[in-house]
Design a protein around this motif. Structure first.
Motif, PDB file in Angstrom:
ATOM      1  N   HIS A 215      33.011  44.852  50.330  1.00 33.50           N
ATOM      2  CA  HIS A 215      33.071  44.052  51.567  1.00 33.50           C
ATOM      3  C   HIS A 215      33.381  42.734  51.649  1.00 33.50           C
ATOM      4  O   HIS A 215      34.444  42.215  52.144  1.00 33.50           O
ATOM      5  CB  HIS A 215      31.727  43.926  52.274  1.00 33.50           C
ATOM      6  N   LEU A 216      33.150  42.161  50.183  1.00 32.86           N
ATOM      7  CA  LEU A 216      33.850  40.923  49.969  1.00 32.86           C
ATOM      8  C   LEU A 216      35.313  40.946  49.703  1.00 32.86           C
ATOM      9  O   LEU A 216      36.100  40.118  50.062  1.00 32.86           O
ATOM     10  CB  LEU A 216      33.207  40.291  48.829  1.00 32.86           C
TER      11      LEU A 216
ATOM     12  N   LEU B  60      40.487  35.045  44.861  1.00 37.92           N
ATOM     13  CA  LEU B  60      39.385  35.576  45.308  1.00 37.92           C
ATOM     14  C   LEU B  60      38.925  36.895  44.799  1.00 37.92           C
ATOM     15  O   LEU B  60      37.676  37.144  44.388  1.00 37.92           O
ATOM     16  CB  LEU B  60      39.310  35.580  47.258  1.00 37.92           C
TER      17      LEU B  60
ATOM     18  N   LYS C 124      30.808  44.155  46.922  1.00 38.56           N
ATOM     19  CA  LYS C 124      32.109  43.678  46.461  1.00 38.56           C
ATOM     20  C   LYS C 124      33.247  44.269  47.289  1.00 38.56           C
ATOM     21  O   LYS C 124      34.171  43.302  47.530  1.00 38.56           O
ATOM     22  CB  LYS C 124      32.121  44.277  45.064  1.00 38.56           C
TER      23      LYS C 124
ATOM     24  N   ALA D 231      36.983  41.346  53.059  1.00 44.55           N
ATOM     25  CA  ALA D 231      37.129  40.049  53.698  1.00 44.55           C
ATOM     26  C   ALA D 231      38.074  39.192  53.163  1.00 44.55           C
ATOM     27  O   ALA D 231      38.901  38.510  53.804  1.00 44.55           O
ATOM     28  CB  ALA D 231      35.803  39.171  53.548  1.00 44.55           C
ATOM     29  N   ALA D 232      38.327  39.372  51.721  1.00 44.18           N
ATOM     30  CA  ALA D 232      39.356  38.382  51.181  1.00 44.18           C
ATOM     31  C   ALA D 232      40.682  38.799  51.500  1.00 44.18           C
ATOM     32  O   ALA D 232      41.647  37.838  51.983  1.00 44.18           O
ATOM     33  CB  ALA D 232      39.258  38.636  49.700  1.00 44.18           C
TER      34      ALA D 232
ATOM     35  N   ALA E 151      35.614  35.177  57.339  1.00 47.18           N
ATOM     36  CA  ALA E 151      34.457  34.439  57.108  1.00 47.18           C
ATOM     37  C   ALA E 151      33.095  35.187  57.396  1.00 47.18           C
ATOM     38  O   ALA E 151      32.209  35.042  56.854  1.00 47.18           O
ATOM     39  CB  ALA E 151      34.438  33.074  57.448  1.00 47.18           C
TER      40      ALA E 151
ATOM     41  N   ASN F 151      32.194  37.959  55.670  1.00 49.35           N
ATOM     42  CA  ASN F 151      31.476  37.726  54.334  1.00 49.35           C
ATOM     43  C   ASN F 151      30.084  37.264  54.462  1.00 49.35           C
ATOM     44  O   ASN F 151      28.967  37.728  53.742  1.00 49.35           O
ATOM     45  CB  ASN F 151      32.170  36.289  53.814  1.00 49.35           C
TER      46      ASN F 151
ATOM     47  N   PHE G 263      26.752  39.206  52.879  1.00 43.64           N
ATOM     48  CA  PHE G 263      25.842  38.788  51.791  1.00 43.64           C
ATOM     49  C   PHE G 263      24.487  38.923  52.414  1.00 43.64           C
ATOM     50  O   PHE G 263      23.193  38.949  51.747  1.00 43.64           O
ATOM     51  CB  PHE G 263      26.104  36.992  51.723  1.00 43.64           C
TER      52      PHE G 263
ATOM     53  N   VAL H  73      35.705  37.617  42.768  1.00 47.78           N
ATOM     54  CA  VAL H  73      34.454  38.884  43.348  1.00 47.78           C
ATOM     55  C   VAL H  73      34.425  39.913  41.991  1.00 47.78           C
ATOM     56  O   VAL H  73      33.172  40.330  41.768  1.00 47.78           O
ATOM     57  CB  VAL H  73      35.145  39.613  44.634  1.00 47.78           C
TER      58      VAL H  73
END
Lengths: 172, 103
Positions: free
Chosen positions: B7-8, A102, B5, B11-12, B42, B45, B49, A106
């Protein structure tokens, strides 16, 4: 990276790691609550105040408390401590590989410039959308919640003892 | 690095922690805790977004998160009821000892 985001990320990830690795299960539930509070704060910082408060109400107020109750209700006669699985290495490796995948995606991705202004989340507009465009999913979720709560109550009922009169059937 | 990025990535990482918990713990409630962490990742995410993506005034991200929270609450209620019923029946909540349906 700003300092508040770093602090919140530390709270969320630290709470989550402590929740899944604590040996005492009650501590796990409380660490989960801490992690979810951190996530609600991130929601607030993203501009979704309504959802941040919903997160605190539903997750911290209901789900985490429900989990702690279930842990206390199912506590065995022995200590609530528990050993981790005999070979947790493979599970941890799978999780690490997933995170690497992931993060790779990203980091390679190049998003466009972020919008200048913070988008507003007016609760009125949210309710408008819910009751106009999403009214069928809303009803479906209401039905799902009703069915889930009734089903949960039925599943958790104590089984009828053999020999005891069955309360559900009329007596002859 | 852009905030989207960050925040992503958060989350990952949260999803990976939840997955590790669900895969390695042997207690049913702890597996459920891992699943809750994954669901929350999730949600993060979706909101990230919505906040940093185009067309935020459509409010699709927050609406998705609302529905996810409702479904996750139902899932947690049913899961915990199942765990309590299993505990009453088998006197254990360790998932390797519940082998009645084992093939």
């Amino acid at each position: 990276m700003t300092l508040p985001f770093a602090l919140l990320a530390g709270l969320i990830l630290g709470g989550a790691i402590a929740a899944v690795s604590a040996r005492n299960r009650v501590h796990s539930g409380l660490f989960l609550a801490a992690s979810l509070v951190g996530l609600a704060l991130v929601f607030l910082r993203l501009g979704a105040e309504f959802l941040g408060f919903i997160q605190i109400l539903v997750y911290v107020g209901a789900v985490a408390v429900l989990i702690v109750f279930a842990i206390l209700l199912t506590r065995d006669a022995d200590s609530p401590r528990e050993r981790i699985a005999n070979a947790p290495v493979s599970g941890i490796l799978i999780a690490l590989a997933l995170f690497a995948l992931l993060a790779w995606g990203v980091l390679l991705w190049n998003p466009g410039p972020p919008p200048a202004a913070i988008p507003a989340l007016p609760v009125k507009a949210l309710g408008d959308r819910l009751l106009r465009d999403y009214v069928l999913p809303l009803q479906a979720v209401g039905l799902l919640l009703t069915a889930a709560l009734i089903g949960a109550a039925v599943i958790a009922l104590p089984p009828p003892r053999p020999g005891a009169p069955d309360a559900g059937e009329p007596k002859r | 690095m852009s905030p989207l990025k960050l925040h992503l990535l958060l989350a990952a990482a949260l999803f990976a922690v939840g997955l590790a918990g669900a895969l390695t713990r042997r207690h049913a409630i702890l597996v459920l805790i891992g699943i809750e962490l994954m669901l929350n990742a999730a949600n993060l995410n979706l909101l990230a977004f919505w906040r940093y993506g185009p067309n935020p005034e459509a409010l699709n991200g927050p609406l998705f998160v609302l529905f996810t929270i409702a479904v996750a609450a139902a899932e947690a209620a049913v899961g915990l009821a199942l765990i309590i019923a299993i505990h009453r029946r088998y006197r254990t909540t360790r998932i390797e000892e519940i082998r009645r349906l084992h093939g």
